[in-house]
Design an enzyme around this catalytic site. Structure first.
Site, short mmCIF file in Angstrom:
data_model
loop_
_atom_site.label_atom_id
_atom_site.label_comp_id
_atom_site.label_asym_id
_atom_site.label_seq_id
_atom_site.Cartn_x
_atom_site.Cartn_y
_atom_site.Cartn_z
N LYS A 50 -82.43 -28.06 -37.26
CA LYS A 50 -82.74 -27.34 -38.35
C LYS A 50 -83.18 -25.39 -38.20
CE LYS A 50 -85.73 -25.45 -39.80
NZ LYS A 50 -86.26 -24.29 -40.57
N GLU A 103 -90.73 -22.68 -26.44
CA GLU A 103 -90.32 -21.02 -26.32
C GLU A 103 -90.30 -20.07 -27.68
OE1 GLU A 103 -88.59 -20.56 -23.80
OE2 GLU A 103 -88.14 -22.26 -23.19
N LEU A 104 -91.58 -19.57 -27.28
CA LEU A 104 -92.70 -18.65 -27.78
C LEU A 104 -91.97 -17.68 -28.19
CD1 LEU A 104 -95.56 -21.76 -28.05
CD2 LEU A 104 -93.84 -21.51 -29.80
N CYS A 137 -87.80 -12.46 -28.10
CA CYS A 137 -89.06 -12.30 -27.50
C CYS A 137 -89.32 -11.10 -26.47
CB CYS A 137 -89.01 -13.99 -27.37
SG CYS A 137 -87.48 -14.84 -26.63
N GLU A 183 -97.20 -8.62 -30.64
CA GLU A 183 -95.36 -8.81 -30.76
C GLU A 183 -94.48 -7.61 -31.05
OE1 GLU A 183 -93.77 -12.43 -31.39
OE2 GLU A 183 -92.10 -12.05 -29.80
P1 NAP Z 1 -90.53 -18.69 -37.14
O1 NAP Z 1 -91.23 -18.11 -38.46
O2 NAP Z 1 -92.20 -19.53 -35.89
O3 NAP Z 1 -89.97 -19.95 -37.21
C1 NAP Z 1 -89.32 -20.24 -35.94
C2 NAP Z 1 -88.76 -21.57 -36.63
O4 NAP Z 1 -89.34 -22.74 -37.14
C3 NAP Z 1 -87.49 -21.56 -38.02
O5 NAP Z 1 -86.48 -22.32 -38.35
C4 NAP Z 1 -88.26 -21.53 -38.94
O6 NAP Z 1 -87.55 -22.75 -40.11
C5 NAP Z 1 -89.25 -22.60 -38.50
N1 NAP Z 1 -90.48 -23.20 -39.03
C6 NAP Z 1 -91.99 -22.74 -39.34
N2 NAP Z 1 -92.57 -23.06 -39.88
C7 NAP Z 1 -92.31 -24.02 -39.37
C8 NAP Z 1 -93.48 -25.56 -39.63
N3 NAP Z 1 -94.40 -25.04 -40.72
N4 NAP Z 1 -93.13 -27.15 -39.68
C9 NAP Z 1 -91.03 -26.75 -39.11
N5 NAP Z 1 -90.53 -25.99 -38.89
C10 NAP Z 1 -91.34 -24.05 -39.47
O7 NAP Z 1 -90.12 -18.07 -36.35
P2 NAP Z 1 -89.21 -16.81 -36.18
O8 NAP Z 1 -89.91 -15.35 -37.01
O9 NAP Z 1 -87.99 -16.91 -36.73
O10 NAP Z 1 -88.49 -15.87 -35.45
C11 NAP Z 1 -89.43 -14.88 -34.26
C12 NAP Z 1 -90.52 -15.29 -32.99
O11 NAP Z 1 -89.60 -16.49 -32.58
C13 NAP Z 1 -90.74 -14.33 -32.39
O12 NAP Z 1 -92.11 -14.65 -32.16
C14 NAP Z 1 -90.25 -15.20 -31.31
O13 NAP Z 1 -90.22 -14.05 -29.89
C15 NAP Z 1 -89.88 -15.57 -30.91
N6 NAP Z 1 -88.71 -16.53 -30.33
C16 NAP Z 1 -88.43 -16.85 -29.07
C17 NAP Z 1 -87.51 -16.63 -28.50
C18 NAP Z 1 -88.57 -17.35 -27.02
O14 NAP Z 1 -87.09 -17.85 -26.44
N7 NAP Z 1 -89.77 -17.73 -26.31
C19 NAP Z 1 -86.86 -16.49 -28.48
C20 NAP Z 1 -85.95 -16.08 -29.50
C21 NAP Z 1 -87.64 -15.77 -30.33
P3 NAP Z 1 -87.83 -21.04 -41.68
O15 NAP Z 1 -88.01 -20.03 -40.94
O16 NAP Z 1 -86.66 -21.77 -42.40
O17 NAP Z 1 -89.14 -21.51 -42.19
#
Ligand code: NAP
Length: 494
Positions: free
Chosen positions: A191, A267-268, A301, A398
């Site tokens: 997804k 991976e947060l 990230c 962040e």
């Molecule tokens: P996010 O809001 O947490 O969303 C990530 C994924 O989770 C998206 O596919 C999102 O879908 C889905 N999601 C959101 N709420 C959910 C729920 N309740 N149940 C299941 N899935 C859910 O993060 P983002 O804004 O896309 O990405 C930015 C974050 O990712 C930053 O904090 C960054 O540091 C982190 N990141 C970490 C790494 C690593 O390797 N550590 C790499 C890249 C990014 P929808 O968007 O469709 O709602």
């Protein structure tokens, strides 16, 4: 630095978007969502609608898990060489289509085409690396310590996996999970984020062309990710959850995963410190700083979130960094000569601006940038802040944008304490010419990764991942494959 131009979608851009399937990929078939619902994908540099993709219902998501579950018994017993060949073919297909896919990624995510090409190469590297790894899954055979029997271990695929990816690296965050899962013999439901589903849809099509059997990889796109994913996470047919995204969502998913005691990889978020010691090569540190800060428009990230610089070189470093950041050209990622694209959306830009205002109101010196670019799209000026006080929010939160806050330190102890003063622990960057200091500092940093005299750590053969609130588990390298394998021990009475 020029502001962005509102550009309408060209015919080349439209044809690249047209070529991507927009439906759900379930059990080897592309289909519409039940009820025909769709969700719009926007170009963040103009706000225009690029395409509409299927909006999966919870029933569609269950079908996807059902397909992954049904395909698992046969797939887990498939020949490792057959799985390797599929990954290899996918690598070649992805690489052949790099120009078109880079444009597609830029349209939905905003980064420059050159950066999108870099991500696609990185994404393809995981396919190649795990193609090579699929045929080397091993176990061990030893005498037990008493000499009364033998210890035999083997590694078996975990089972159907749920793979959830973010919008910032729309394809590489997919292949980093999908490639080791395929190599291990797992099936999956993928997804992607709703803002950037097109790159993942294109990848699924490539994997289909490369020969992934029906049901092994299922892809759903959805507006309400929580509603469609929670029932899957709580379904006993799923055996593993791998999530890349924010720490807040990660926490929620860990709770949901507890119900079935799913294996979990997280991976947060990050809050990377970038340390420059007094003996460092300042010019090299500035080069590394621009990469660590500005890769992916600061929306990574691994992005350097704060710069801690020894007081003896702070003025020189800050001045050079400001000059470099101030000279970057902001604009639509498809346009020639552009260095920095738009942020993903208006909310993200508002958050970045709020953090800058907070720091300035508390006494930080604005050295370059510091505001949103007027006009269409969510652009923000590359920004450097000096003398940032300890209570500024952007030192602990962040930023996820093109903003570099600089603070100073006097001793190594102070530098290490400042670096570790965060709930996160993904990556840190260290610039020093002193080998003894380098190792001492690397050992003392509470992070899963360190960039030593370099501003980029990503590599398909290396274990990427964090500690503390940045999560657990590793992606890339042999460690990334082990996330998709269970170890079975057989006690041999021989
Ligand atoms: P996010 O809001 O947490 O969303 C990530 C994924 O989770 C998206 O596919 C999102 O879908 C889905 N999601 C959101 N709420 C959910 C729920 N309740 N149940 C299941 N899935 C859910 O993060 P983002 O804004 O896309 O990405 C930015 C974050 O990712 C930053 O904090 C960054 O540091 C982190 N990141 C970490 C790494 C690593 O390797 N550590 C790499 C890249 C990014 P929808 O968007 O469709 O709602």
């Amino acid at each position: 630095m020029l502001g962005p131009m509102a550009t309408t979608v060209s015919s080349t851009e439209a044809s690249v978007v047209d070529r991507v399937p927009k439906g759900l990929f379930i059990g080897g078939t592309w289909r519409d969502a039940t009820g025909g619902g769709t969700l719009d994908v926007l170009d963040p540099s103009t706000g225009d609608v690029l395409a509409a993709v299927a909006d999966a219902t919870p029933e569609d998501a269950m079908d996807a898990l059902g397909a992954a579950h049904a395909a698992f018994p046969e797939w887990k017993d498939s020949a490792p060489r057959a799985r390797a060949n599929i990954l290899s073919a996918a690598h070649d297909l992805l690489t052949e289509r790099i120009d078109e896919l880079a444009l597609l990624m830029t349209l939905e995510m905003g980064k420059t085409v050159a950066e999108s090409r870099g991500e696609i190469t990185y994404a393809a590297n995981f396919l190649r690396w795990y193609a090579e790894e699929a045929v080397r899954i091993d176990g061990r055979y030893t005498r037990n310590e008493a000499g009364t029997g033998r210890v035999l271990t083997l590694r078996q695929p975990v089972g159907p996996c749920l793979l959830i990816t973010p919008w910032n690296f729309p394809m590489a965050m997919g292949t980093r999970k999908i490639a080791p899962a395929i190599a291990a013999g797992c099936t999956m439901v993928v997804k992607p984020a709703k803002q950037t589903p097109l790159s993942m849809l294109a990848l699924a099509q490539i994997l289909e062309q490369a020969g992934v059997p029906g049901g092994v990889l299922n892809l759903i796109t959805a507006r309400s990710s929580g509603k469609v994913m929670q029932p899957l996470i709580e379904d006993p047919r799923a055996r593993k959850l791998s999530f890349t995204g924010s720490t807040d969502v990660g926490r929620t998913l860990i709770e949901q995963a507890a119900k079935q005691v799913l294996r979990v990889s997280m991976e947060l978020g990050g809050n990377a410190p970038f340390l420059v010691f007094g003996d460092a090569d300042v010019a090299a540190a500035v080069d590394g700083a621009v990469i660590a800060k500005m890769r992916n428009i600061g929306e990574a990230c691994t992005s350097a979130n704060r710069f801690h610089v020894h007081e003896s070189v702070a003025e020189r470093f800050t001045q050079q960094l400001s000059e470099r950041m101030g000279a970057l050209r902001v604009g639509r990622g498809t346009d020639e000569g552009v260095d920095v694209g738009p942020l993903i959306d208006a909310d993200q830009r508002a958050k970045v601006d709020e953090l800058v205002r907070d720091a300035v109101s508390k006494g930080a010196r604005l050295l370059t940038g510091g505001k949103a670019v007027e006009g269409a799209g969510s652009f923000y000026e590359p920004t450097v802040l000096g003398d940032v006080p300890d209570d500024a929010r952007l030192l602990t939160e962040e930023i996820f944008g093109p903003v570099a806050p600089v603070t100073t330190f006097a001793t190594d102890k102070e530098a290490i304490e400042a670096a570790n003063r965060t709930a996160f622990g993904l990556v840190a960057y260290v610039y020093t010419a002193d080998l003894t200091r380098a190792f001492r500092v690397c050992e003392a940093l509470q992070t899963g990764m360190v960039g030593l005299n370099q501003g980029l750590v990503a590599n398909a053969g290396a274990p990427f991942g964090g500690i503390k609130a940045s999560g657990f588990g590793r992606e890339g390298g042999p460690e990334g494959l082990h996330e998709y394998l269970d170890t079975k021990y057989i006690a041999l009475n021989v």
